[in-house]
Scaffold this active site. Structure first.
Site, short mmCIF file in Angstrom:
data_model
loop_
_atom_site.label_atom_id
_atom_site.label_comp_id
_atom_site.label_asym_id
_atom_site.label_seq_id
_atom_site.Cartn_x
_atom_site.Cartn_y
_atom_site.Cartn_z
N ILE A 34 32.25 47.08 50.55
CA ILE A 34 31.46 48.26 50.17
C ILE A 34 31.65 48.60 48.70
CG2 ILE A 34 33.19 50.07 50.65
CD1 ILE A 34 30.99 51.50 52.28
N ASN A 91 45.83 41.31 50.92
CA ASN A 91 46.83 42.29 50.53
C ASN A 91 47.69 42.63 51.74
OD1 ASN A 91 45.88 42.66 47.82
ND2 ASN A 91 44.16 43.83 48.65
N HIS A 104 42.67 41.23 56.94
CA HIS A 104 41.41 40.75 56.37
C HIS A 104 41.71 39.91 55.14
CE1 HIS A 104 42.37 44.70 54.69
NE2 HIS A 104 41.86 44.28 53.55
N HIS A 106 39.85 38.72 51.53
CA HIS A 106 38.76 38.91 50.59
C HIS A 106 38.34 37.53 50.07
CE1 HIS A 106 39.70 43.32 49.67
NE2 HIS A 106 40.82 42.93 50.25
P1 AMP Z 1 42.64 46.16 51.11
O1 AMP Z 1 43.29 46.87 49.95
O2 AMP Z 1 42.83 44.68 51.06
O3 AMP Z 1 43.02 46.76 52.44
O4 AMP Z 1 41.08 46.37 50.88
C1 AMP Z 1 40.23 47.05 51.74
C2 AMP Z 1 38.81 46.78 51.28
O5 AMP Z 1 37.93 47.30 52.27
C3 AMP Z 1 38.42 47.45 49.96
O6 AMP Z 1 38.01 46.45 49.05
C4 AMP Z 1 37.28 48.39 50.35
O7 AMP Z 1 36.28 48.47 49.36
C5 AMP Z 1 36.77 47.77 51.63
N1 AMP Z 1 36.12 48.67 52.57
C6 AMP Z 1 36.58 49.85 53.05
N2 AMP Z 1 35.71 50.38 53.93
C7 AMP Z 1 34.68 49.50 54.03
C8 AMP Z 1 33.47 49.45 54.78
N3 AMP Z 1 33.13 50.45 55.62
N4 AMP Z 1 32.65 48.40 54.62
C9 AMP Z 1 32.97 47.41 53.77
N5 AMP Z 1 34.09 47.37 53.03
C10 AMP Z 1 34.94 48.41 53.15
#
Ligand code: AMP
Length: 122
Positions: A34, A91, A104, A106
């Site tokens: 997002i 992360n 997850h 990236h």
């Molecule tokens: P992390 O720091 O690896 O947990 O990153 C979480 C990621 O999830 C971030 O890059 C956010 O921009 C992304 N994120 C959070 N909510 C959503 C959502 N509803 N749809 C898509 N990406 C999201």
């Protein structure tokens, strides 16, 4: 850390909130981040309930791990970033600044991503 079924990626997996889906199979769901940090920024989440990379590595089955990482390869091919190059990143925990407590990965691509890590200090 116990799994929180109300985390945002769990809600996306249950289709309770929408996502910009790019790929899905038995092992993984992938959708656009997002808040993209590159022209291609895709999040890949396993279908199973794993809090983190540590939880996934320790407790997922061999089939889940193989299916998940094969999905990442397929998503990169479908996104046409294999020849130009890409980066995968997970992360974990405090120092890794993990925000969402469902494991997850990236996938970043579509531009020169620069050096791997910029250090404020060693
Ligand atoms: P992390 O720091 O690896 O947990 O990153 C979480 C990621 O999830 C971030 O890059 C956010 O921009 C992304 N994120 C959070 N909510 C959503 C959502 N509803 N749809 C898509 N990406 C999201």
């Amino acid at each position: 850390m116990t799994y929180d079924p109300e985390n945002v990626f769990a809600k996306i997996l249950r289709s309770e909130i929408p996502c910009d889906r790019v790929y899905e199979d038995d092992w993984a769901l992938a959708f656009k981040d997002i808040n993209p940090q590159a022209p291609v920024h895709i999040l890949v989440v396993p279908k199973g309930e794993y809090v983190s990379s540590d939880d996934f590595a320790a407790n997922a089955s061999d089939a889940e791990i193989a299916g998940f990482f094969r999905a990442i390869g397929e998503i990169a091919r479908l996104s046409d970033i294999v020849n130009s190059g890409y980066r995968i990143l997970a992360n974990h925990g405090r120092d890794g600044h993990q925000e969402v407590p469902h494991f997850h990965i990236h996938i970043f691509g579509g531009r020169d991503l620069g050096g791997m890590i910029k250090r404020a200090s060693t």
